[in-house]
Design an enzyme around this catalytic site. Sequence first.
Site, mmCIF file in Angstrom:
data_model
loop_
_atom_site.group_PDB
_atom_site.id
_atom_site.type_symbol
_atom_site.label_atom_id
_atom_site.label_comp_id
_atom_site.label_asym_id
_atom_site.label_seq_id
_atom_site.Cartn_x
_atom_site.Cartn_y
_atom_site.Cartn_z
ATOM 1 N N LYS A 198 -24.546 43.318 -24.967
ATOM 2 C CA LYS A 198 -25.073 42.284 -25.868
ATOM 3 C C LYS A 198 -25.911 41.297 -25.066
ATOM 4 O O LYS A 198 -25.391 40.492 -24.292
ATOM 5 C CB LYS A 198 -23.942 41.508 -26.557
ATOM 6 C CG LYS A 198 -24.507 40.622 -27.667
ATOM 7 C CD LYS A 198 -23.614 39.465 -28.047
ATOM 8 C CE LYS A 198 -23.907 38.187 -27.338
ATOM 9 N NZ LYS A 198 -25.248 37.618 -27.535
ATOM 10 N N GLY A 251 -22.392 34.213 -17.680
ATOM 11 C CA GLY A 251 -22.815 33.114 -18.549
ATOM 12 C C GLY A 251 -22.142 31.838 -18.107
ATOM 13 O O GLY A 251 -21.727 31.710 -16.948
ATOM 14 N N THR A 253 -19.469 28.683 -17.742
ATOM 15 C CA THR A 253 -18.034 28.610 -17.475
ATOM 16 C C THR A 253 -17.260 28.365 -18.771
ATOM 17 O O THR A 253 -16.185 28.939 -18.979
ATOM 18 C CB THR A 253 -17.764 27.510 -16.427
ATOM 19 O OG1 THR A 253 -18.383 27.932 -15.199
ATOM 20 C CG2 THR A 253 -16.287 27.300 -16.182
ATOM 21 N N GLY A 256 -17.088 31.641 -20.557
ATOM 22 C CA GLY A 256 -16.277 32.549 -19.745
ATOM 23 C C GLY A 256 -14.788 32.280 -19.926
ATOM 24 O O GLY A 256 -13.982 33.207 -20.074
ATOM 25 N N GLU A 273 -18.896 36.163 -14.098
ATOM 26 C CA GLU A 273 -19.884 35.528 -13.210
ATOM 27 C C GLU A 273 -20.354 34.279 -13.937
ATOM 28 O O GLU A 273 -21.082 34.375 -14.928
ATOM 29 C CB GLU A 273 -21.069 36.476 -12.942
ATOM 30 C CG GLU A 273 -20.705 37.747 -12.186
ATOM 31 C CD GLU A 273 -20.377 37.512 -10.716
ATOM 32 O OE1 GLU A 273 -20.561 36.374 -10.235
ATOM 33 O OE2 GLU A 273 -19.910 38.451 -10.061
ATOM 34 N N CYS A 307 -28.207 30.770 -11.544
ATOM 35 C CA CYS A 307 -26.819 30.356 -11.289
ATOM 36 C C CYS A 307 -26.611 29.988 -9.831
ATOM 37 O O CYS A 307 -25.821 29.109 -9.514
ATOM 38 C CB CYS A 307 -25.865 31.474 -11.687
ATOM 39 S SG CYS A 307 -26.218 33.012 -10.816
ATOM 40 N N GLU A 404 -23.507 21.152 -14.202
ATOM 41 C CA GLU A 404 -24.591 22.104 -13.962
ATOM 42 C C GLU A 404 -25.722 21.799 -14.945
ATOM 43 O O GLU A 404 -25.550 21.937 -16.154
ATOM 44 C CB GLU A 404 -24.077 23.532 -14.205
ATOM 45 C CG GLU A 404 -25.123 24.589 -13.921
ATOM 46 C CD GLU A 404 -24.689 25.981 -14.362
ATOM 47 O OE1 GLU A 404 -24.048 26.125 -15.421
ATOM 48 O OE2 GLU A 404 -25.021 26.937 -13.632
HETATM 49 P P1 NAD Z 1 -23.671 31.239 -22.417
HETATM 50 O O1 NAD Z 1 -22.275 31.231 -21.911
HETATM 51 O O2 NAD Z 1 -24.042 30.254 -23.446
HETATM 52 O O3 NAD Z 1 -24.015 32.663 -23.049
HETATM 53 C C1 NAD Z 1 -23.904 33.850 -22.297
HETATM 54 C C2 NAD Z 1 -23.732 35.012 -23.249
HETATM 55 O O4 NAD Z 1 -22.451 34.880 -23.887
HETATM 56 C C3 NAD Z 1 -24.765 35.097 -24.355
HETATM 57 O O5 NAD Z 1 -25.094 36.453 -24.578
HETATM 58 C C4 NAD Z 1 -24.016 34.520 -25.544
HETATM 59 O O6 NAD Z 1 -24.498 34.978 -26.786
HETATM 60 C C5 NAD Z 1 -22.622 35.048 -25.278
HETATM 61 N N1 NAD Z 1 -21.552 34.325 -25.964
HETATM 62 C C6 NAD Z 1 -21.535 33.016 -26.358
HETATM 63 N N2 NAD Z 1 -20.365 32.743 -26.965
HETATM 64 C C7 NAD Z 1 -19.624 33.868 -26.943
HETATM 65 C C8 NAD Z 1 -18.315 34.219 -27.421
HETATM 66 N N3 NAD Z 1 -17.535 33.331 -28.041
HETATM 67 N N4 NAD Z 1 -17.877 35.464 -27.211
HETATM 68 C C9 NAD Z 1 -18.649 36.382 -26.579
HETATM 69 N N5 NAD Z 1 -19.897 36.129 -26.140
HETATM 70 C C10 NAD Z 1 -20.379 34.884 -26.309
HETATM 71 O O7 NAD Z 1 -24.595 31.157 -21.125
HETATM 72 P P2 NAD Z 1 -26.199 31.059 -21.101
HETATM 73 O O8 NAD Z 1 -26.563 29.680 -21.543
HETATM 74 O O9 NAD Z 1 -26.776 32.248 -21.781
HETATM 75 O O10 NAD Z 1 -26.497 31.234 -19.533
HETATM 76 C C11 NAD Z 1 -26.510 30.177 -18.634
HETATM 77 C C12 NAD Z 1 -25.205 30.139 -17.855
HETATM 78 O O11 NAD Z 1 -24.999 31.390 -17.214
HETATM 79 C C13 NAD Z 1 -25.234 29.107 -16.749
HETATM 80 O O12 NAD Z 1 -24.001 28.431 -16.725
HETATM 81 C C14 NAD Z 1 -25.386 29.945 -15.492
HETATM 82 O O13 NAD Z 1 -24.900 29.377 -14.321
HETATM 83 C C15 NAD Z 1 -24.629 31.176 -15.860
HETATM 84 N N6 NAD Z 1 -25.044 32.313 -15.033
HETATM 85 C C16 NAD Z 1 -24.185 32.771 -14.067
HETATM 86 C C17 NAD Z 1 -24.567 33.821 -13.228
HETATM 87 C C18 NAD Z 1 -23.647 34.346 -12.148
HETATM 88 O O14 NAD Z 1 -23.920 35.428 -11.615
HETATM 89 N N7 NAD Z 1 -22.599 33.625 -11.776
HETATM 90 C C19 NAD Z 1 -25.822 34.405 -13.400
HETATM 91 C C20 NAD Z 1 -26.666 33.904 -14.395
HETATM 92 C C21 NAD Z 1 -26.260 32.868 -15.218
#
Ligand code: NAD
Length: 500
Positions: A198, A251, A253, A256, A273, A307, A404
Amino acid sequence: MNRSNKVVTLDSVIAFLKRTHGLYINGGWVDAQSRDTLPIYDPATGLQIASTVDANQQDVERAVLSAHKAFLSGVWSRRLPAERERVLLRYADLLEQHAEELAQLETLEQGKSINIARAFEVGSTLNWMRYTAGLSTKICGRTLDVSIPIPEGARYTAYTRKEPIGVVAGIVPWNFPLMIGMWKVMPALAAGCSIVVKPSELTPLTLMRMAELATEAGVPDGVFNLVTGRGAVCGGTLTTHPLVSKISFTGSTVTGKHIARSAVDRLTRLSLELGGKNPSIVLADADPQQVIEGLMMGSFLNQGQVCAASSRIYIEAPLFDRLAADFELAVKGLSLGPGMDMTAQINPVASRAHQQSVQAYLADAQDKRAEIISGKSVPAGDGYYVSPSLVINPDPGLLLTRNEVFGPVVTLTRVANAQEAIIQANDSDYGLTASLWTTNLKSAMDLVPRIEAGTVWVNSHTLIDANLPFGGFKQSGTGRDFGVDWLDAYTESKSVCIRH
Ligand code: NAD
């Protein structure tokens, strides 16, 4: 390319954007049951460029059942490792053949520079795909000598074998949609799993194209499925589905933790991650030019939406004024413009909501009278631009000091010595990456073990590699991606004990 350094959009990209997209299930596009759609915007203009399905529970159910059926059939999970490897190498070749098309799609949906889309989203992803394809043929267990004394005189041979874990749910963020998407798909497929992936609702297009290319490469129907939609319904249904054996999530924290809580109910295997608020420590003996080059890239690449980006820079007092002046010069020199302009160094952030979130952090700092140095003013129009900014010696009370921001905003803090830098660097809930800048090997070797981060670079930042494990300490996640052990997270280990 025309004379203005603007990239000319390929016909294939225009055609892809115009298509009505369904969901990719069982080896092809299918109509969704959901009638709801989600607009995809070009961050450079704020205009809608495509639309995708907002999948409902039934749609996700269908995708998971397709993945599960394919997994049980053995069409991929029991395929010879060398055959899986060949298909996945062909898959990488197809990405290479369609490199420009995918790079342009990425820039148009995500906003990033076409140079970065070409070099990282496509170029680096190719390296990862080929590396991971090769892991298909390196899966191995161990033979074990055991000391079981019963019944007397019996002898045993024992060994472990790695078996594909089953259906994987891959959840992808919007900052590097193609690259991070492939960090889910490739290890799952190399291990013999099936996957339902997804993408972020903001940036699904490149992974949608990669779904088609998977089938073209020879990945059997049902092994690679893709659903588009919002996090709560589409993502939530996927990550809580009883037939999903493993969740691979990248995504924030907050999300996650939410997913981890629900995964506990079924003890679904989980890799997370997550976010970072990554420090860089610059000692007084660092090479100033190397610091500026390395940390301008390490902080502002992809508008800081990385990230691993450096967002807190601690500089030992003797070098502070010199480096602060150099950073100011560099930031004020950055040009702003659309990602499709090859000369623009700072491009729009990924969404209107994210632009507003970054601006709110800066407004809070401004209200609290922080010293802020910003770059050039943003281009006119409706693009989601934020001028790159430095915040000097931020007060602990600013919202951006600990949170962040995930944008082009970096703090510069004067510290008395390395000890103070380490204390401040580690004073964070996050622990994803860090960097240390020094020309003294002894200082580097002393300080590296004291930094609480999953990756520490010395005299560089944000340089990742398929063979270098990556993941977070503390609230930046659990598990490690990449490296020779990557497939461990996509396999179960079975112990076999044979009496003879
Ligand atoms: P996000 O957590 O908002 O969304 C990430 C994904 O999760 C999206 O596909 C979203 O639709 C999905 N999602 C949201 N709610 C959900 C739920 N309840 N159940 C299942 N899936 C759900 O993150 P974002 O805004 O897309 O990305 C930015 C974040 O990602 C930043 O915090 C960044 O640091 C982190 N990130 C981490 C890494 C790493 O390797 N550690 C890499 C890239 C980005």
